[in-house]
Design a protein around this motif. Structure first.
Motif, PDB file in Angstrom:
ATOM      1  N   PHE A   1       0.884  -1.151  -0.227  1.00 32.75           N
ATOM      2  CA  PHE A   1      -0.080   0.401  -0.040  1.00 32.75           C
ATOM      3  C   PHE A   1       1.301   1.556  -0.083  1.00 32.75           C
ATOM      4  CE2 PHE A   1       1.068  -1.002   4.893  1.00 32.75           C
ATOM      5  CZ  PHE A   1       1.275   0.307   5.260  1.00 32.75           C
ATOM      6  N   PHE A   2       0.172   2.503  -0.511  1.00 34.35           N
ATOM      7  CA  PHE A   2       0.515   3.637  -0.381  1.00 34.35           C
ATOM      8  C   PHE A   2       0.143   4.469   0.687  1.00 34.35           C
ATOM      9  CE2 PHE A   2       2.259   4.550  -4.928  1.00 34.35           C
ATOM     10  CZ  PHE A   2       3.112   5.728  -4.125  1.00 34.35           C
ATOM     11  N   SER A   3       1.164   5.017   1.284  1.00 35.17           N
ATOM     12  CA  SER A   3       0.348   5.693   2.997  1.00 35.17           C
ATOM     13  C   SER A   3       0.940   6.939   3.324  1.00 35.17           C
ATOM     14  CB  SER A   3       0.723   4.718   4.078  1.00 35.17           C
ATOM     15  OG  SER A   3      -0.202   5.351   5.282  1.00 35.17           O
TER      16      SER A   3
ATOM     17  N   LYS B   1       7.198  -9.906  -7.767  1.00 32.06           N
ATOM     18  CA  LYS B   1       8.394  -9.145  -8.077  1.00 32.06           C
ATOM     19  C   LYS B   1       9.489  -9.950  -9.246  1.00 32.06           C
ATOM     20  CE  LYS B   1      10.838 -10.542  -4.416  1.00 32.06           C
ATOM     21  NZ  LYS B   1      11.234 -10.750  -2.825  1.00 32.06           N
TER      22      LYS B   1
ATOM     23  N   ASP C   1      12.270  -5.780 -12.921  1.00 35.69           N
ATOM     24  CA  ASP C   1      13.662  -4.608 -12.627  1.00 35.69           C
ATOM     25  C   ASP C   1      13.076  -3.162 -12.148  1.00 35.69           C
ATOM     26  OD1 ASP C   1      14.913  -7.018 -12.056  1.00 35.69           O
ATOM     27  OD2 ASP C   1      16.196  -5.396 -13.819  1.00 35.69           O
ATOM     28  N   GLU C   2      11.724  -3.142 -12.874  1.00 36.41           N
ATOM     29  CA  GLU C   2      11.752  -1.626 -13.123  1.00 36.41           C
ATOM     30  C   GLU C   2       9.620  -2.027 -13.065  1.00 36.41           C
ATOM     31  OE1 GLU C   2      11.989   1.795 -14.034  1.00 36.41           O
ATOM     32  OE2 GLU C   2      14.369   1.701 -14.051  1.00 36.41           O
ATOM     33  N   TRP C   3       9.021  -0.647 -12.273  1.00 36.60           N
ATOM     34  CA  TRP C   3       7.150  -1.071 -11.965  1.00 36.60           C
ATOM     35  C   TRP C   3       6.763   0.044 -11.845  1.00 36.60           C
ATOM     36  CZ3 TRP C   3       4.684  -3.818  -7.346  1.00 36.60           C
ATOM     37  CH2 TRP C   3       2.969  -3.787  -7.639  1.00 36.60           C
ATOM     38  N   SER C   4       6.403   0.360 -13.180  1.00 42.52           N
ATOM     39  CA  SER C   4       5.354   1.535 -13.280  1.00 42.52           C
ATOM     40  C   SER C   4       4.343   2.042 -12.696  1.00 42.52           C
ATOM     41  CB  SER C   4       5.590   1.993 -14.459  1.00 42.52           C
ATOM     42  OG  SER C   4       5.230   3.531 -14.030  1.00 42.52           O
ATOM     43  N   VAL C   5       4.040   2.444 -11.222  1.00 38.90           N
ATOM     44  CA  VAL C   5       2.562   3.005 -10.708  1.00 38.90           C
ATOM     45  C   VAL C   5       1.894   3.733 -10.882  1.00 38.90           C
ATOM     46  CG1 VAL C   5       1.470   2.419  -8.886  1.00 38.90           C
ATOM     47  CG2 VAL C   5       3.569   0.900  -8.307  1.00 38.90           C
TER      48      VAL C   5
ATOM     49  N   GLU D   1       9.647   2.936   2.348  1.00 41.56           N
ATOM     50  CA  GLU D   1      10.366   3.227   1.095  1.00 41.56           C
ATOM     51  C   GLU D   1      10.065   5.132   0.827  1.00 41.56           C
ATOM     52  OE1 GLU D   1      12.408   1.366   1.017  1.00 41.56           O
ATOM     53  OE2 GLU D   1      11.927  -0.311   1.738  1.00 41.56           O
TER      54      GLU D   1
ATOM     55  N   PHE E   1       6.166   4.278   0.283  1.00 46.20           N
ATOM     56  CA  PHE E   1       5.068   2.749  -0.340  1.00 46.20           C
ATOM     57  C   PHE E   1       5.364   1.704   0.946  1.00 46.20           C
ATOM     58  CE2 PHE E   1       5.322   3.108  -4.271  1.00 46.20           C
ATOM     59  CZ  PHE E   1       3.922   2.703  -4.931  1.00 46.20           C
TER      60      PHE E   1
ATOM     61  N   ASP F   1       9.861  -5.217  -1.859  1.00 47.35           N
ATOM     62  CA  ASP F   1      10.294  -5.222  -2.603  1.00 47.35           C
ATOM     63  C   ASP F   1      10.898  -4.630  -3.766  1.00 47.35           C
ATOM     64  OD1 ASP F   1       7.884  -6.283  -3.347  1.00 47.35           O
ATOM     65  OD2 ASP F   1       8.732  -8.303  -2.904  1.00 47.35           O
ATOM     66  N   TYR F   2      10.533  -3.002  -3.633  1.00 48.80           N
ATOM     67  CA  TYR F   2      10.436  -1.882  -4.579  1.00 48.80           C
ATOM     68  C   TYR F   2      10.372  -0.883  -3.830  1.00 48.80           C
ATOM     69  CZ  TYR F   2       9.163  -5.027  -8.322  1.00 48.80           C
ATOM     70  OH  TYR F   2       8.968  -5.885  -9.829  1.00 48.80           O
TER      71      TYR F   2
ATOM     72  N   VAL G   1      11.942   5.393  -7.153  1.00 43.08           N
ATOM     73  CA  VAL G   1      13.562   5.820  -8.031  1.00 43.08           C
ATOM     74  C   VAL G   1      13.767   6.952  -7.640  1.00 43.08           C
ATOM     75  CG1 VAL G   1      14.737   6.144 -10.201  1.00 43.08           C
ATOM     76  CG2 VAL G   1      12.993   3.628  -9.732  1.00 43.08           C
TER      77      VAL G   1
ATOM     78  N   ALA H   1       7.791   5.654 -10.685  1.00 39.98           N
ATOM     79  CA  ALA H   1       8.869   4.199 -11.173  1.00 39.98           C
ATOM     80  C   ALA H   1       9.592   3.620  -9.746  1.00 39.98           C
ATOM     81  CB  ALA H   1       9.524   5.410 -12.040  1.00 39.98           C
ATOM     82  N   LEU H   2       8.933   2.597  -9.771  1.00 39.91           N
ATOM     83  CA  LEU H   2       9.224   1.806  -8.804  1.00 39.91           C
ATOM     84  C   LEU H   2      10.199   0.962  -9.504  1.00 39.91           C
ATOM     85  CD1 LEU H   2       6.408   0.257  -6.482  1.00 39.91           C
ATOM     86  CD2 LEU H   2       7.738   2.429  -6.224  1.00 39.91           C
ATOM     87  N   GLU H   3      11.726   0.239  -8.241  1.00 38.93           N
ATOM     88  CA  GLU H   3      12.871  -0.527  -8.949  1.00 38.93           C
ATOM     89  C   GLU H   3      12.954  -1.806  -7.777  1.00 38.93           C
ATOM     90  OE1 GLU H   3      15.986   2.296  -8.881  1.00 38.93           O
ATOM     91  OE2 GLU H   3      16.386   2.909  -6.838  1.00 38.93           O
ATOM     92  N   ARG H   4      13.401  -2.418  -8.041  1.00 32.16           N
ATOM     93  CA  ARG H   4      13.847  -3.430  -6.928  1.00 32.16           C
ATOM     94  C   ARG H   4      14.761  -2.738  -6.167  1.00 32.16           C
ATOM     95  NH1 ARG H   4      13.120  -8.629  -8.410  1.00 32.16           N
ATOM     96  NH2 ARG H   4      13.624  -9.909  -6.885  1.00 32.16           N
TER      97      ARG H   4
ATOM     98  N   ASP I   1      18.065  -7.453  -2.894  1.00 28.54           N
ATOM     99  CA  ASP I   1      17.235  -8.822  -2.103  1.00 28.54           C
ATOM    100  C   ASP I   1      17.854  -9.707  -1.017  1.00 28.54           C
ATOM    101  OD1 ASP I   1      16.062 -11.522  -1.836  1.00 28.54           O
ATOM    102  OD2 ASP I   1      15.087 -11.539  -3.959  1.00 28.54           O
TER     103      ASP I   1
END
Lengths: 232, 232
Positions: free
Chosen positions: A37-39, A122, A125-129, B30, B38, B109-110, B113, B130-133, B136
């Protein structure tokens, strides 16, 4: 704990006596999937202190709170919510009966566009939310205000005066409590705060650092003084 | 509270006696800017229960914990961290001296960026983050394992067996504790859990729902049995 209870029960009758007061507190959490979640960093301490102090002054207090680590204050009706939308619904439902609304909650202003039913693996490598705006509760309250008194907060890291006064106008507030979150002893997850209170009728009062309990008294004193001026 | 203290002090000597045990617990946060972050729904309860039970069995326990609402367990060295990177550094620093590492933390895990120094104003209707890993941690521990015993967790909402067994292999773990977070009485922010423990030597044991305190005993019993088999 016991002393606090006695203190709460020995209520001090002021102009808040018998008023219906809604206080919102804490952060909200905006889910992305069942795990994430976002907070934001709100601890809820300022809102809880305000609820307790309003109760001590004889008000009927409803505390609408996001997830916090705090115990529900004695003598206050507490409603627990998670998301901005739940907060909006809980406040809206009670708004017409309220005399005073103090919006101390740090409601998330963005929520994920897509909420996944399963935990996202996961792999990437990148995740755009993609985030979208949540409902603006304070703006809604300002727009639908009748006789209610509306108190907002501005937690800023720069240009405190400009942002706070602009927000007071834009959201049709009666009071705004502004604090610079980068000031030592102010802001999130500490037991003290350093606030400046701006009122609709142009007053501006800067207070020195004090416990959040003490700051709650400062804010309600400002509120009562404003109510007196408005009635005069 | 007092009974718990007595219970902790009356330690039960087992094969964990004198072992250096690291337990990680809670979520990490994060940051995106000074206000927003996050995170995930971990309450830290499972990790705290494990730390307390390992201590009760005579181990020297270091609890490395993200932000939780829980009190630090008695007799345990507690290290507080916020982010995945801080968690990584805190664990890594102590890894060579450890006999057992139990990674109960739900490390993000993210991570964003871009981390903004000032609170971002809510001007845009949409916001693409934009999220990055993150690093680990479990993989790192698995790759740099010497004599340490490594215990991981798999919290899943589907395909529990497949994901858990694959994670045991990929991360070079000795034990993995799997739970389906959508099962009633399992997972985040509840006082009970329902787990299945998989071991490196091919054992698989499903336990019925139990308090997290009881589940901590189940897990450490599994761990001690595994240690005995390994030495034999």
């Amino acid at each position: 704990q016991l002393l606090e209870l006695v203190d709460t029960l020995l209520e001090e009758a002021t102009d808040l006596r018998g008023k219906q007061v809604i206080v919102t507190a804490g952060p909200t959490r905006e889910p992305l999937d069942p795990v994430r979640f976002f907070s934001n960093y709100s601890s809820g301490k300022m809102g809880y202190a305000l609820a307790q102090e309003a109760r001590r002054r004889g008000a009927h207090v409803t505390l609408i709170t996001g997830p916090t680590a705090l115990e529900a204050p004695v003598g206050v009706k507490t409603v627990a919510v998670q998301t901005a939308e739940e907060m909006y619904n809980a406040v809206n439902k009670r708004y017409q009966q309220a005399d005073i609304v103090i919006k101390a909650a740090a409601v998330a202003d963005y929520q994920p566009v897509d909420v996944f039913a399963h935990k996202q693996k996961k792999n990437a490598d990148e995740w755009s939310v993609a985030l979208e705006r949540t409902k603006d509760i304070l703006r809604f309250l300002g727009e639908h205000k009748k006789e209610q008194i509306l108190v907002g907060f501005a937690a800023e890291s720069e240009q405190l005066h400009t942002y706070a006064k602009s927000k007071l106008e834009r959201k049709n507030l009666d009071l705004i409590v502004a604090n610079n979150i980068t000031t030592e002893g102010a802001g999130f997850d500490v037991d003290t705060n350093v606030v400046t209170v701006f009122t609709r009728d142009g007053q501006e009062t800067a207070y020195p650092q004090a416990s959040k309990k003490e700051v709650a008294k400062q804010i309600l004193n400002e509120l009562e003084a404003y109510m007196k001026r408005r009635e005069a």
